[in-house]
Design an enzyme around this catalytic site. Structure first.
Site, PDB file in Angstrom:
ATOM      1  N   ASP A  15       0.748  14.754 -17.021  1.00  0.00           N
ATOM      2  CA  ASP A  15       0.853  14.085 -18.310  1.00  0.00           C
ATOM      3  C   ASP A  15       0.874  15.143 -19.415  1.00  0.00           C
ATOM      4  O   ASP A  15      -0.086  15.893 -19.573  1.00  0.00           O
ATOM      5  CB  ASP A  15      -0.353  13.156 -18.474  1.00  0.00           C
ATOM      6  CG  ASP A  15      -0.333  12.340 -19.742  1.00  0.00           C
ATOM      7  OD1 ASP A  15       0.404  12.683 -20.688  1.00  0.00           O
ATOM      8  OD2 ASP A  15      -1.091  11.351 -19.807  1.00  0.00           O
ATOM      9  N   ILE A  16       1.949  15.196 -20.165  1.00  0.00           N
ATOM     10  CA  ILE A  16       2.074  16.222 -21.202  1.00  0.00           C
ATOM     11  C   ILE A  16       0.996  16.082 -22.275  1.00  0.00           C
ATOM     12  O   ILE A  16       0.595  17.063 -22.890  1.00  0.00           O
ATOM     13  CB  ILE A  16       3.492  16.230 -21.816  1.00  0.00           C
ATOM     14  CG1 ILE A  16       3.735  17.554 -22.552  1.00  0.00           C
ATOM     15  CG2 ILE A  16       3.724  15.008 -22.698  1.00  0.00           C
ATOM     16  CD1 ILE A  16       5.175  17.857 -22.842  1.00  0.00           C
ATOM     17  N   ASN A  29      12.468  10.796 -31.461  1.00  0.00           N
ATOM     18  CA  ASN A  29      13.704  10.227 -31.987  1.00  0.00           C
ATOM     19  C   ASN A  29      13.840  10.723 -33.425  1.00  0.00           C
ATOM     20  O   ASN A  29      12.906  11.267 -34.000  1.00  0.00           O
ATOM     21  CB  ASN A  29      13.740   8.693 -31.867  1.00  0.00           C
ATOM     22  CG  ASN A  29      12.659   8.018 -32.665  1.00  0.00           C
ATOM     23  OD1 ASN A  29      12.499   8.271 -33.852  1.00  0.00           O
ATOM     24  ND2 ASN A  29      11.908   7.148 -32.018  1.00  0.00           N
ATOM     25  N   ASP A  39       7.585  10.381 -26.487  1.00  0.00           N
ATOM     26  CA  ASP A  39       7.331  10.212 -27.917  1.00  0.00           C
ATOM     27  C   ASP A  39       6.195   9.213 -28.161  1.00  0.00           C
ATOM     28  O   ASP A  39       5.246   9.496 -28.890  1.00  0.00           O
ATOM     29  CB  ASP A  39       8.628   9.740 -28.590  1.00  0.00           C
ATOM     30  CG  ASP A  39       8.604   9.817 -30.108  1.00  0.00           C
ATOM     31  OD1 ASP A  39       7.742  10.512 -30.674  1.00  0.00           O
ATOM     32  OD2 ASP A  39       9.475   9.187 -30.727  1.00  0.00           O
ATOM     33  N   SER A 127      15.622  14.622 -23.185  1.00  0.00           N
ATOM     34  CA  SER A 127      16.835  13.791 -23.066  1.00  0.00           C
ATOM     35  C   SER A 127      17.076  13.190 -21.684  1.00  0.00           C
ATOM     36  O   SER A 127      18.038  12.463 -21.495  1.00  0.00           O
ATOM     37  CB  SER A 127      18.099  14.550 -23.504  1.00  0.00           C
ATOM     38  OG  SER A 127      18.135  14.692 -24.900  1.00  0.00           O
ATOM     39  N   THR A 128      16.206  13.471 -20.709  1.00  0.00           N
ATOM     40  CA  THR A 128      16.472  12.983 -19.349  1.00  0.00           C
ATOM     41  C   THR A 128      15.915  11.584 -19.084  1.00  0.00           C
ATOM     42  O   THR A 128      16.101  11.054 -17.994  1.00  0.00           O
ATOM     43  CB  THR A 128      15.912  13.955 -18.287  1.00  0.00           C
ATOM     44  OG1 THR A 128      14.493  14.031 -18.433  1.00  0.00           O
ATOM     45  CG2 THR A 128      16.537  15.330 -18.422  1.00  0.00           C
ATOM     46  N   VAL A 130      15.304   7.970 -21.556  1.00  0.00           N
ATOM     47  CA  VAL A 130      16.119   6.908 -22.149  1.00  0.00           C
ATOM     48  C   VAL A 130      17.451   7.415 -22.689  1.00  0.00           C
ATOM     49  O   VAL A 130      18.380   6.631 -22.870  1.00  0.00           O
ATOM     50  CB  VAL A 130      15.360   6.118 -23.248  1.00  0.00           C
ATOM     51  CG1 VAL A 130      14.175   5.389 -22.664  1.00  0.00           C
ATOM     52  CG2 VAL A 130      14.949   7.015 -24.389  1.00  0.00           C
TER      53      VAL A 130
END
Length: 175
Positions: A15-16, A29, A39, A127-128, A130
């Protein structure tokens, strides 16, 4: 302080929002006001301080939102990190090569990290999710871009991935 060999690259499955690093990169976004995936997780765990700083950025420099491929930093709020570096990845397109925009997310985030004088940075697989960038290509671009960045004060770059498929994709390019 610069190292000729660049930062140590580390792959973490986890988990980042739990990474004990100086800066966590958010796959944001353009609104900077939170969303889904990484995000949303960063905004939820980091708390209202992150959103408040993002709103100030929108009211000043980024009235139309943060452009794709750019990066900007805020506090990390309640995260173990000191900063969140927000970057907006491109959406995958079968008809247009947007690889340079994805690489720019990693380069610009590292530039912001250098300006903040941080020593450790955690990246998600930008970007990998949604935005549907193919995982293998996203991993290749991430690793090649970070390896190709000019040496600086960042000593460790962690690629923090959520599942086994992403871990395997990054492991292939990290060797």
């Amino acid at each position: 302080m610069s190292t000729p060999e660049g930062p140590r690259l580390v792959l973490v499955r986890g988990d980042i929002t739990e990474q004990d690093v100086d800066a966590v990169v958010n796959a944001a976004n353009s609104s900077l006001l939170g969303g889904g995936g990484v995000d949303g997780a960063i905004h939820r765990r980091g708390g209202p301080e992150i959103l408040a700083e993002c709103r100030r950025l929108r009211a000043s420099h980024y009235g139309k939102g943060l452009p794709v491929g750019r990066a900007v930093a805020t506090t990390a709020g309640r995260l173990p990190a000191r900063y969140v570096i927000h970057t907006v990845g491109p959406r995958w397109s079968e008809t247009e090569d947007r690889s340079e925009l994805l690489a720019s997310c990693y380069r610009e985030s590292l530039k912001v990290a250098e300006q903040l004088q941080v020593r450790s940075v955690a990246f998600p697989a930008i970007s990998t999710g949604v935005y549907r960038w193919p995982l293998g290509d996203g991993a290749r671009i991430a690793v090649e871009t970070v390896r190709g960045a000019p040496p600086g004060g960042v000593r460790e770059v962690r690629f923090v991935v959520f599942d086994e498929g992403a871990r395997a994709a990054f492991a292939e390019y990290l060797g």
